[in-house]
Design a protein around this motif. Sequence first.
Motif, PDB file in Angstrom:
ATOM      1  N   ASN A  81      27.759  15.982  30.809  1.00 20.02           N
ATOM      2  CA  ASN A  81      26.687  15.334  30.026  1.00 20.02           C
ATOM      3  C   ASN A  81      27.306  14.776  28.946  1.00 20.02           C
ATOM      4  O   ASN A  81      28.504  14.938  28.371  1.00 20.02           O
ATOM      5  CB  ASN A  81      25.807  16.378  29.310  1.00 20.02           C
ATOM      6  CG  ASN A  81      24.994  17.512  30.453  1.00 20.02           C
ATOM      7  OD1 ASN A  81      24.459  16.651  31.202  1.00 20.02           O
ATOM      8  ND2 ASN A  81      25.080  18.765  30.504  1.00 20.02           N
ATOM      9  N   ALA A  82      26.506  13.958  28.394  1.00 21.89           N
ATOM     10  CA  ALA A  82      27.118  12.913  27.313  1.00 21.89           C
ATOM     11  C   ALA A  82      27.339  13.754  26.252  1.00 21.89           C
ATOM     12  O   ALA A  82      26.822  14.345  25.409  1.00 21.89           O
ATOM     13  CB  ALA A  82      26.275  11.725  26.716  1.00 21.89           C
ATOM     14  N   ASP A  83      28.668  13.675  25.520  1.00 21.15           N
ATOM     15  CA  ASP A  83      29.119  14.268  24.537  1.00 21.15           C
ATOM     16  C   ASP A  83      29.908  13.643  23.503  1.00 21.15           C
ATOM     17  O   ASP A  83      31.258  13.819  23.690  1.00 21.15           O
ATOM     18  CB  ASP A  83      29.624  15.761  24.572  1.00 21.15           C
ATOM     19  CG  ASP A  83      29.834  16.568  23.360  1.00 21.15           C
ATOM     20  OD1 ASP A  83      30.107  16.344  22.241  1.00 21.15           O
ATOM     21  OD2 ASP A  83      30.175  17.808  23.592  1.00 21.15           O
ATOM     22  N   ALA A  84      29.512  12.812  22.242  1.00 20.19           N
ATOM     23  CA  ALA A  84      30.245  11.965  21.899  1.00 20.19           C
ATOM     24  C   ALA A  84      31.361  12.597  20.394  1.00 20.19           C
ATOM     25  O   ALA A  84      31.958  12.273  20.097  1.00 20.19           O
ATOM     26  CB  ALA A  84      29.310  11.168  20.964  1.00 20.19           C
ATOM     27  N   VAL A  85      30.925  14.081  20.322  1.00 22.72           N
ATOM     28  CA  VAL A  85      31.670  14.790  19.286  1.00 22.72           C
ATOM     29  C   VAL A  85      32.813  15.712  20.288  1.00 22.72           C
ATOM     30  O   VAL A  85      33.996  15.422  19.740  1.00 22.72           O
ATOM     31  CB  VAL A  85      30.690  15.801  18.651  1.00 22.72           C
ATOM     32  CG1 VAL A  85      31.610  16.838  17.846  1.00 22.72           C
ATOM     33  CG2 VAL A  85      29.805  15.234  18.105  1.00 22.72           C
ATOM     34  N   GLY A 323      41.247   2.022  21.582  1.00 18.93           N
ATOM     35  CA  GLY A 323      40.419   2.260  20.546  1.00 18.93           C
ATOM     36  C   GLY A 323      40.009   3.547  20.074  1.00 18.93           C
ATOM     37  O   GLY A 323      40.994   4.593  20.604  1.00 18.93           O
ATOM     38  N   ASN A 324      39.012   4.092  19.627  1.00 19.64           N
ATOM     39  CA  ASN A 324      38.631   5.431  19.231  1.00 19.64           C
ATOM     40  C   ASN A 324      37.201   5.730  19.375  1.00 19.64           C
ATOM     41  O   ASN A 324      36.384   5.497  18.268  1.00 19.64           O
ATOM     42  CB  ASN A 324      39.185   5.832  18.006  1.00 19.64           C
ATOM     43  CG  ASN A 324      38.866   7.090  17.373  1.00 19.64           C
ATOM     44  OD1 ASN A 324      38.455   8.054  18.454  1.00 19.64           O
ATOM     45  ND2 ASN A 324      39.441   7.817  16.185  1.00 19.64           N
ATOM     46  N   ARG A 325      36.690   5.630  20.583  1.00 20.32           N
ATOM     47  CA  ARG A 325      35.447   5.602  20.828  1.00 20.32           C
ATOM     48  C   ARG A 325      34.831   6.481  22.097  1.00 20.32           C
ATOM     49  O   ARG A 325      35.570   6.207  23.005  1.00 20.32           O
ATOM     50  CB  ARG A 325      34.632   4.202  20.858  1.00 20.32           C
ATOM     51  CG  ARG A 325      35.497   3.172  21.604  1.00 20.32           C
ATOM     52  CD  ARG A 325      35.105   1.837  21.461  1.00 20.32           C
ATOM     53  NE  ARG A 325      35.700   0.857  22.269  1.00 20.32           N
ATOM     54  CZ  ARG A 325      36.796   0.195  21.822  1.00 20.32           C
ATOM     55  NH1 ARG A 325      37.195   0.409  20.630  1.00 20.32           N
ATOM     56  NH2 ARG A 325      37.416  -0.663  22.600  1.00 20.32           N
ATOM     57  N   CYS A 326      33.840   6.652  21.959  1.00 15.77           N
ATOM     58  CA  CYS A 326      33.316   7.615  23.141  1.00 15.77           C
ATOM     59  C   CYS A 326      32.254   6.777  23.997  1.00 15.77           C
ATOM     60  O   CYS A 326      32.148   6.697  25.149  1.00 15.77           O
ATOM     61  CB  CYS A 326      32.400   8.906  22.780  1.00 15.77           C
ATOM     62  SG  CYS A 326      33.586  10.236  22.773  1.00 15.77           S
ATOM     63  N   SER A 327      31.199   5.867  23.149  1.00 17.73           N
ATOM     64  CA  SER A 327      30.313   5.148  23.732  1.00 17.73           C
ATOM     65  C   SER A 327      30.906   3.638  23.975  1.00 17.73           C
ATOM     66  O   SER A 327      31.202   3.102  22.764  1.00 17.73           O
ATOM     67  CB  SER A 327      28.820   5.250  22.933  1.00 17.73           C
ATOM     68  OG  SER A 327      28.069   4.294  23.643  1.00 17.73           O
TER      69      SER A 327
END
Length: 417
Positions: A81-85, A323-327
């Motif tokens: 499941n999506a979890d940006a944290v 970079g530093n990103r999830c989405s």
Amino acid sequence: MKTSYTILLSFLIIGIVFSQPNCVQTSVGYIPIIDLGTGISPQTGKMGGLYPNGHNFPPPVHRAAGLSFTSQVQCLDKNGNADAVNGRIVWMSIGVSNTTQETQQFIPIANAFPGKNPKLTLVDGALGSHPAEVISSPSDPEYTEYWDTVSARLTAAGVTTNQVQVIWFKSANPAEGGPIKAYHDSLIVQYKRIMNEIKTRFPNVKLCYMASRSYGGYASTAHNPEPYAYLQGWAVKQVIEDQINGDAQLQYSGTGANAPWLTYGIYLWADGTTPRSDGLIWNCPTDYEFDGTHLSLIGEKKVANLLLNFFSTNPTSTPWFMGNRCSLATGIENSISNSSSVFPNPFSSQATLQSDYFFKNATLIVYNTFGQTVKELKNISGQTVFLSRDHIASGLYFVKLTQDSKVITVDKLVIID
């Protein structure tokens, strides 16, 4: 028992001492796939280029599909499941002994790279003595051992199969002097089965970067000499081309998807010490171990740096690798062209970006390895952009040219003092 073990160990040591790479064979005269263009290979009877029609870049439709999948990569929790944290993006290698050795050099180099996405976890899933014919065949006794090892390594890294979204794939089979065409054709069949296996085991996988073997002319055994090492690269080319042409066994989208989107990751074959168009060569004994098949530490680091260069600059990988990103849903899937060049590169005062696409009222952005914009030019038109350094510090940067929210090109820049 102890005596038997000592005798066996002695034979192994003797074998290593007396087995040396065949450094005399510095060339076999084959033309690297990337240098053939529309020419026909005498060894295969097929047109060159990593992709159809003699090109070394994917056709527009296939590339657009890859960029679309790139934009879908995101941090996932252990259930997928999506979890940006707390979620992770997992890159994993799949393949043989050369693959695991090269991966073990790549991972620390990549993890130390300042621009690498800290949300990205790199896992070595390759294992020696488990060739394509083994890991593609459930009836093989060592099939389960391989895939169990893959699962165990994911667990050891603190991630799961649900979080794997990117694969680097490099595999082959022992040749042992068998029929050349049969070797090539069997790899194609087995690679397709492995792609199905990957999609089944990693339900959220999106991208698979396939790689060729390096030069096999120095091999001192019949395990994987030339022309088998050369033909392995052609088998990879054929599998990717079959997916581009709509092979049902390699469907990458829709409800019936049974494979990840495929592309050439890095093409490693060069004709020994004969430089190919980009300058790549393979030296002996510097780049090879005693058997002339496995690479030395120097050779492995050469591959690791080629991997880093690829993943840090390719448009389908920079959004999730850097970079530093999830989405990563940034509209990069709306791409126009991938054929451009920046010269000189590295540069100290001014560089020129030349595109094969005529752009109008476009925007050029230069950003650093952390994704921060350091320069922006708007309302530019034509096929050429002159880029002055101004006060930008020396280092690695990326330049992205866009028009109407569509990416025209992404290129790497190196600025020096």
